[in-house]
Scaffold this active site. Structure first.
Site, PDB file in Angstrom:
ATOM      1  N   LYS A   9       0.819  -1.206   0.000  1.00 57.57           N
ATOM      2  CA  LYS A   9       0.000   0.000   0.000  1.00 57.57           C
ATOM      3  C   LYS A   9       0.862   1.270   0.000  1.00 57.57           C
ATOM      4  CE  LYS A   9      -4.047  -2.136   2.216  1.00 57.57           C
ATOM      5  NZ  LYS A   9      -5.077  -1.996   3.279  1.00 57.57           N
ATOM      6  N   TYR A  49     -12.510  -2.850  -3.309  1.00 59.30           N
ATOM      7  CA  TYR A  49     -13.067  -2.757  -1.960  1.00 59.30           C
ATOM      8  C   TYR A  49     -14.588  -2.600  -2.013  1.00 59.30           C
ATOM      9  CZ  TYR A  49      -8.353  -2.414   0.028  1.00 59.30           C
ATOM     10  OH  TYR A  49      -7.055  -2.678   0.431  1.00 59.30           O
ATOM     11  N   GLU A 126      -8.911 -11.188  -7.945  1.00 58.53           N
ATOM     12  CA  GLU A 126      -8.083  -9.990  -7.725  1.00 58.53           C
ATOM     13  C   GLU A 126      -6.879  -9.958  -8.648  1.00 58.53           C
ATOM     14  OE1 GLU A 126      -7.265 -10.110  -3.522  1.00 58.53           O
ATOM     15  OE2 GLU A 126      -9.314  -9.519  -2.997  1.00 58.53           O
TER      16      GLU A 126
HETATM   17  N1  UDP Z   1     -10.265  -0.760   6.672  1.00 53.38           N
HETATM   18  C1  UDP Z   1     -10.384   0.426   7.391  1.00 53.38           C
HETATM   19  N2  UDP Z   1     -11.181   0.444   8.509  1.00 53.38           N
HETATM   20  C2  UDP Z   1     -11.863  -0.664   8.922  1.00 53.38           C
HETATM   21  C3  UDP Z   1     -11.746  -1.853   8.180  1.00 53.38           C
HETATM   22  C4  UDP Z   1     -10.941  -1.868   7.062  1.00 53.38           C
HETATM   23  O1  UDP Z   1      -9.787   1.436   7.021  1.00 53.38           O
HETATM   24  O2  UDP Z   1     -12.569  -0.581   9.932  1.00 53.38           O
HETATM   25  C5  UDP Z   1      -9.390  -0.789   5.479  1.00 53.38           C
HETATM   26  C6  UDP Z   1      -8.034  -1.433   5.780  1.00 53.38           C
HETATM   27  O3  UDP Z   1      -7.033  -0.751   5.045  1.00 53.38           O
HETATM   28  C7  UDP Z   1      -8.233  -2.850   5.259  1.00 53.38           C
HETATM   29  C8  UDP Z   1      -9.125  -2.610   4.051  1.00 53.38           C
HETATM   30  O4  UDP Z   1      -9.998  -1.564   4.455  1.00 53.38           O
HETATM   31  O5  UDP Z   1      -6.997  -3.459   4.936  1.00 53.38           O
HETATM   32  C9  UDP Z   1      -9.908  -3.818   3.606  1.00 53.38           C
HETATM   33  O6  UDP Z   1     -10.684  -4.301   4.666  1.00 53.38           O
HETATM   34  P1  UDP Z   1     -10.843  -5.855   4.930  1.00 53.38           P
HETATM   35  O7  UDP Z   1     -11.921  -6.021   5.962  1.00 53.38           O
HETATM   36  O8  UDP Z   1     -11.023  -6.567   3.639  1.00 53.38           O
HETATM   37  O9  UDP Z   1      -9.453  -6.229   5.646  1.00 53.38           O
HETATM   38  P2  UDP Z   1      -8.170  -7.016   5.127  1.00 53.38           P
HETATM   39  O10 UDP Z   1      -8.652  -8.123   4.213  1.00 53.38           O
HETATM   40  O11 UDP Z   1      -7.282  -6.030   4.419  1.00 53.38           O
HETATM   41  O12 UDP Z   1      -7.535  -7.559   6.382  1.00 53.38           O
END
Ligand code: UDP
Ligand code: MG
Length: 154
Positions: A9, A49, A126
């Site tokens: 990122k 997302y 993806e």
């Molecule tokens: N994210 C955030 N706040 C939250 C949850 C997620 O900013 O409360 C962001 C974070 O950067 C995360 C991304 O959204 O990596 C994707 O969320 P996901 O639940 O898919 O988590 P990941 O798979 O990345 O662990």
């Protein structure tokens, strides 16, 4: 062998952690088969997302993902999706276990260093989202016999 997507990122790039992230996956024994710098677009970010589009923090997430380039990488290995996900750690860096990438380098639920695919099915979707066939560079790894038992190389 499975393939999975890791997105380094913008925050990780800014903090000089791209090499560290790549190094960890290399040392684990995963094989990098695609790698490119990319500037996230609003459209791709919304697609990637989609499950978070309605969340109040989505505008912040979009801004963070577009704040600098990202590095898109594809890693190959036995059970690569699960292995990479375990090395990633919990979404919130403050909750992620030390020893994981997020556990070692993140203090945030948003600024959490990397994206990693959460299932084999999503990994395929993806990877297609960000890579074309010509982005892949398959190559032989002479050390494969030192990384896997005979029945682990499929
Ligand atoms: N994210 C955030 N706040 C939250 C949850 C997620 O900013 O409360 C962001 C974070 O950067 C995360 C991304 O959204 O990596 C994707 O969320 P996901 O639940 O898919 O988590 P990941 O798979 O990345 O662990
Ligand atoms: Mg996710």
């Amino acid at each position: 062998m499975e393939r999975t997507l890791v997105i380094i990122k913008p925050g990780a790039l800014q903090r000089g952690l791209a090499g560290e992230v790549i190094s960890r996956f290399e040392k684990k024994g995963l094989k990098m088969v695609a790698c490119k710098m990319y500037r996230m677009t609003k459209e791709k970010c919304a697609e990637h997302y989609a499950h978070l589009l309605q969340r109040p923090f989505y505008p912040w997430l979009e801004r963070a993902m577009m704040a600098a380039p990202v590095i898109l990488t594809c890693w190959e290995g036995k059970d690569a999706v699960e292995v990479v996900r375990a090395m990633t750690g919990a979404t919130n860096g403050r909750k992620a276990v030390p020893g994981t990438i997020r556990g070692d380098y993140s203090m945030s639920g948003q600024e959490n260093i990397i994206h990693t695919s959460d299932s084999l099915e999503n990994a395929a979707i993806e990877l297609k989202r960000f890579f074309n066939e010509e982005d892949y560079f398959p190559y032989d790894t002479p050390l494969v016999d030192f990384l896997y038992a005979p029945d682990e190389k499929e």
